[in-house]
Design a protein around this motif. Structure first.
Motif, PDB file in Angstrom:
ATOM      1  N   ARG A  41      22.342  83.808 103.350  1.00 50.51           N
ATOM      2  CA  ARG A  41      22.733  85.153 102.429  1.00 50.51           C
ATOM      3  C   ARG A  41      22.301  86.488 103.154  1.00 50.51           C
ATOM      4  NH1 ARG A  41      24.079  84.841  97.190  1.00 50.51           N
ATOM      5  NH2 ARG A  41      24.311  87.165  97.338  1.00 50.51           N
ATOM      6  N   ALA A  42      22.868  87.155 104.046  1.00 47.92           N
ATOM      7  CA  ALA A  42      22.613  88.574 104.576  1.00 47.92           C
ATOM      8  C   ALA A  42      23.569  89.202 104.893  1.00 47.92           C
ATOM      9  CB  ALA A  42      22.062  87.948 105.890  1.00 47.92           C
TER      10      ALA A  42
ATOM     11  N   ARG B 202      13.980  97.029 103.794  1.00 50.18           N
ATOM     12  CA  ARG B 202      14.683  95.596 104.212  1.00 50.18           C
ATOM     13  C   ARG B 202      13.883  95.081 105.287  1.00 50.18           C
ATOM     14  NH1 ARG B 202      19.756  95.406 101.956  1.00 50.18           N
ATOM     15  NH2 ARG B 202      20.102  96.522 100.458  1.00 50.18           N
TER      16      ARG B 202
ATOM     17  N   THR C 219      13.170  88.327  98.212  1.00 47.46           N
ATOM     18  CA  THR C 219      13.272  89.452  97.713  1.00 47.46           C
ATOM     19  C   THR C 219      14.341  89.997  96.849  1.00 47.46           C
ATOM     20  OG1 THR C 219      14.567  90.090  99.617  1.00 47.46           O
ATOM     21  CG2 THR C 219      12.019  90.097  99.912  1.00 47.46           C
TER      22      THR C 219
ATOM     23  N   LEU D  19      17.090  90.723  98.150  1.00 50.10           N
ATOM     24  CA  LEU D  19      17.598  91.747  98.797  1.00 50.10           C
ATOM     25  C   LEU D  19      18.380  91.116 100.078  1.00 50.10           C
ATOM     26  CD1 LEU D  19      15.132  94.673  98.765  1.00 50.10           C
ATOM     27  CD2 LEU D  19      17.305  94.581  97.440  1.00 50.10           C
ATOM     28  N   LEU D  20      19.500  91.475 100.437  1.00 49.52           N
ATOM     29  CA  LEU D  20      20.206  90.904 101.646  1.00 49.52           C
ATOM     30  C   LEU D  20      19.325  91.447 102.953  1.00 49.52           C
ATOM     31  CD1 LEU D  20      23.904  91.393 101.021  1.00 49.52           C
ATOM     32  CD2 LEU D  20      22.538  89.356 100.928  1.00 49.52           C
ATOM     33  N   PRO D  21      18.902  90.419 103.599  1.00 48.01           N
ATOM     34  CA  PRO D  21      18.350  90.935 105.032  1.00 48.01           C
ATOM     35  C   PRO D  21      19.416  91.412 105.945  1.00 48.01           C
ATOM     36  CG  PRO D  21      17.462  88.638 104.355  1.00 48.01           C
ATOM     37  CD  PRO D  21      18.609  89.210 103.399  1.00 48.01           C
TER      38      PRO D  21
ATOM     39  N   GLU E  69      13.926  84.625 103.144  1.00 49.79           N
ATOM     40  CA  GLU E  69      13.671  86.250 102.737  1.00 49.79           C
ATOM     41  C   GLU E  69      14.662  86.536 101.773  1.00 49.79           C
ATOM     42  OE1 GLU E  69      12.106  89.750 103.080  1.00 49.79           O
ATOM     43  OE2 GLU E  69      11.369  87.878 103.992  1.00 49.79           O
ATOM     44  N   TYR E  70      15.895  86.273 101.612  1.00 50.33           N
ATOM     45  CA  TYR E  70      16.629  86.667 100.578  1.00 50.33           C
ATOM     46  C   TYR E  70      16.257  86.119  99.315  1.00 50.33           C
ATOM     47  CZ  TYR E  70      20.830  86.975  97.456  1.00 50.33           C
ATOM     48  OH  TYR E  70      21.401  87.241  96.295  1.00 50.33           O
ATOM     49  N   ASN E  71      16.034  84.693  99.353  1.00 55.41           N
ATOM     50  CA  ASN E  71      15.213  84.166  97.839  1.00 55.41           C
ATOM     51  C   ASN E  71      14.157  84.936  97.638  1.00 55.41           C
ATOM     52  OD1 ASN E  71      17.550  82.339  98.324  1.00 55.41           O
ATOM     53  ND2 ASN E  71      16.260  80.793  99.419  1.00 55.41           N
TER      54      ASN E  71
ATOM     55  N   GLN F 261      17.338  82.878 105.053  1.00 54.95           N
ATOM     56  CA  GLN F 261      17.715  82.637 103.455  1.00 54.95           C
ATOM     57  C   GLN F 261      16.684  82.708 102.780  1.00 54.95           C
ATOM     58  OE1 GLN F 261      20.795  82.137 102.316  1.00 54.95           O
ATOM     59  NE2 GLN F 261      19.608  82.106 100.156  1.00 54.95           N
TER      60      GLN F 261
END
Length: 284
Positions: A89-90, A10, A66, A68-70, A62-64, A60
């Protein structure tokens, strides 16, 4: 066990309106409880809406990327900045907000919601004392100076590379304590006594010891293949140092498997509990 090892890595964000030291410390402590690989990204000094929006976009994205929720550890105190950050989104872990609301309800008063209150007033007595402590500790590192030892709060002793310097600096920076440290060397063992400069400050002495095998490893990094780093010599020095500390009734502990924070906490606990003439205490 295999499921833990298969957890995807993560990205952890440390977001703060200041340096982020508090959030960083909490993140390290909490994440150490999990078998998790992670990349850590610091976003300090988020003290206005534009910076909060920039941090939100980065999280955001990073979420887009991967899916995965940062994981976000934040110490923002302004509600508007918190709201902006939370649009990403995290998994949001608000270090400050978690405690502010329960305290507000219990105390019946509104929080100040001002940035940097915990670090304000750099002209305060506490701040000046901490700077003086750091300067004192640097000047009295590794037996550099015998002057003004009466001003020392703590004097650490132990063989070379047993952890005295980092522990001294940590105590100075975190607690504002004036700490001197002295290496115990073969000449001291041959004389069978402490350096003369320390004799009248026994009530301030605290010793660090270390397993010879670990000491040898550390010294080999500094002076490879030297007698200084040889296991035989390390065993001799550690044995002699512990014998001297027992003889002189100096409290001491082993730094082998302890972090600097753990060593410092143990020293403070012991020194605060101790009063009167030095008494023999076995190593911790």
């Amino acid at each position: 066990m295999s499921n833990q090892q298969e957890i995807p890595a993560r990205t952890v964000y440390i977001v703060s309106d200041g340096t982020g030291i508090t959030a960083e410390a909490l993140a390290r402590s909490v994440l150490s409880q999990f078998n998790l690989s992670y990349a850590r990204i610091h976003i300090p000094f988020v003290d206005n809406i534009e910076k909060a929006r920039s941090a939100k976009r980065q999280i955001q994205e990073e979420y887009n990327r991967t899916g995965l929720l940062p994981i976000v550890f934040s110490t923002l105190v302004i509600p508007e900045l918190v709201s902006v950050l939370r649009e990403a989104r995290a998994l949001h872990l608000d270090v400050i907000q978690t405690f502010v609301e329960p305290l507000r309800m219990e105390l019946g008063i509104a929080p100040k919601q001002e940035i940097g209150l915990s670090h304000q007033n750099m002209e305060s007595t506490e701040y000046k004392n901490r700077i003086e402590a750091i300067n004192f500790t640097l000047a009295h590192d590794d037996g550099q100076s015998n002057k003004e030892l009466e001003e020392a709060d703590i004097i650490l002793v132990g063989v070379s590379r047993s952890g005295k310097t980092p522990t001294s600096l940590y105590l100075a920076m975190q607690y504002g304590l004036k700490v001197a440290n002295y290496p115990l060397i073969p000449e001291d063992f041959e004389r069978g006594r402490l350096p003369s400069a320390l004799e009248r400050h026994k009530n301030k002495l605290f010793g660090l010891t270390i397993q010879p095998e670990r000491l040898s490893e550390v010294r080999h990094e500094r002076r490879p293949n030297s007698r200084y780093a040889s296991l035989e010599n390390c065993r001799y020095e550690v044995s002699e140092a512990e014998g001297m500390m027992n003889l002189e009734k100096i409290r001491y502990l082993s730094s082998t498997s302890k972090s600097i924070e753990e060593i410092a906490t143990a020293i403070l606990s012991d020194m605060r509990a101790f009063s009167g003439p030095a008494q023999e205490k076995p190593p911790v």
